[in-house]
Design an enzyme around this catalytic site. Structure first.
Site, mmCIF file in Angstrom:
data_model
loop_
_atom_site.group_PDB
_atom_site.id
_atom_site.type_symbol
_atom_site.label_atom_id
_atom_site.label_comp_id
_atom_site.label_asym_id
_atom_site.label_seq_id
_atom_site.Cartn_x
_atom_site.Cartn_y
_atom_site.Cartn_z
ATOM 1 N N SER A 129 1.447 -10.646 7.884
ATOM 2 C CA SER A 129 0.465 -9.564 7.742
ATOM 3 C C SER A 129 0.865 -8.425 8.682
ATOM 4 O O SER A 129 0.877 -8.585 9.903
ATOM 5 C CB SER A 129 -0.923 -10.091 8.109
ATOM 6 O OG SER A 129 -1.751 -9.029 8.498
ATOM 7 N N GLU B 44 0.839 -1.209 0.000
ATOM 8 C CA GLU B 44 0.000 0.000 0.000
ATOM 9 C C GLU B 44 0.870 1.254 0.000
ATOM 10 O O GLU B 44 0.603 2.217 -0.739
ATOM 11 C CB GLU B 44 -0.904 0.005 1.244
ATOM 12 C CG GLU B 44 -1.768 1.252 1.328
ATOM 13 C CD GLU B 44 -2.349 1.470 2.710
ATOM 14 O OE1 GLU B 44 -2.892 0.523 3.294
ATOM 15 O OE2 GLU B 44 -2.266 2.617 3.195
#
Ligand code: SF4
Length: 318
Positions: free
Chosen positions: A247, A155
């Site tokens: 994650s 991102e």
């Protein structure tokens, strides 16, 4: 007639030579599962769309990078013949469809994809798009962009592409203190950043610029997850954080809990649970990252309940 207490029953029936025995009675369940645990709206939308496309005639399906950082979901997608590729050119079968994941991409990569002449499904989360638009808006006004986030995260890499080449990514107060002086600076956040860290860093950056624009782009689902975690973790004896070890948002959630609760376990599946901790804890709080599917959370909750039920039914001889 009132029934005899259980203790009297056991006294009467205890075996010869056995001094004392005891049975632990089932205790009141004290397991709290976070309302905010699991897929955020952006990830859910991306996964639902890809699974729906897998049932359509548009084949093969390519995802540019792993759709989400969760091994169980990746395995489920592979079973449906959804291929992960690293570069748009690897999508060689032009009858297929290429998925842009929820993290979003840079405008440069977008142009490369368009040149590949393959159908595209853009699953960029609208909340990531919002952050991209803020960066683009201030970049054209000559603001330098500072992103508070993880340099290597997809991102963040995507966000840097909107800054017109004037961008710095930092993740700590020490890095903020080392920044030079800017005429104009726009401070934004990775959408899954911890809010207290963002504010602390933003306050420092204010000292490094004549004009400082602070854009808190942490998404609402992340804020809700952090708020619930902080409220519940401090009252728990054990926090179980479920989700991929790779994650970033799950790891950050576990880190947040470590500051609030003595025992924190970050597990990918129920097989990694520490039985002793699960049985000994009076109150357990279970939460999960934004990329953890519901079925993995359910399996962990089920195992926790089974371990505790089994321990509670055990007869302990003394
Ligand atoms: S964490 Fe927030 S910004 Fe990121 S995909 Fe989920 S909802 Fe969107």
């Amino acid at each position: 007639m009132p029934s005899a207490p259980l203790g009297d029953f056991y006294k009467k029936h205890r075996k010869k030579g056995q001094k004392k025995y005891n049975i632990s009675m089932p205790r009141k369940e004290d397991i709290i599962v976070a309302k905010s645990a699991g897929f955020c709206p952006g990830v859910k939308h991306a996964v639902d769309q890809v699974v729906a496309l897998a049932g359509s005639r548009k084949k093969p399906i390519y995802t540019l990078g792993p759709l989400i950082h969760n091994k169980q979901v990746t395995a489920m997608l592979e079973m449906r013949d959804i291929k992960t590729i690293e570069k748009p050119e690897e999508a060689t079968d032009k009858r297929g469809i290429l998925i842009i994941r929820a993290h979003g991409i840079t405008p440069d990569l977008q142009r490369q994809i368009e040149a590949c002449e393959i159908s595209v499904f853009d699953a960029t989360c609208p909340l990531v798009k919002h952050a991209q638009n803020i960066i683009a808006k201030f970049a054209v006004q000559d603001y330098h962009t500072v992103i508070v986030g993880d340099k290597e995260h997809a991102e963040v890499i995507g966000l840097t592409g909107y800054a017109q080449g004037r961008c710095t990514v930092i993740s700590s107060l020490a890095e903020a203190q080392a920044l030079p002086h800017f005429e104009k600076v726009n401070v934004v956040s990775q959408t899954t950043q911890q809010e207290s860290v963002f504010f602390e860093i933003a306050e420092e950056i204010k000292k490094h610029a004549n004009m400082c624009q602070i854009s808190n782009t942490i998404c609402q689902p992340t804020k809700d997850r952090q708020k619930e975690t902080m409220e519940q973790a401090k009252n728990a004896d054990l926090v179980i954080v479920v989700g991929g070890k790779h994650s970033a948002n799950t790891a950050r959630l576990a880190e947040l809990c470590r500051g609030l609760c003595k025992h924190v376990q970050h597990v990918e599946t129920e097989d990694e649970l520490d039985e002793k901790l699960v049985v000994d804890a009076k109150r357990i709080f279970i939460t999960a990252g934004a990329s953890t599917p519901g079925w993995v959370i359910d399996s962990v909750v089920f195992r926790v309940k089974t371990l505790r039920d089994r321990a509670n039914r055990k007869i302990v001889y003394r």
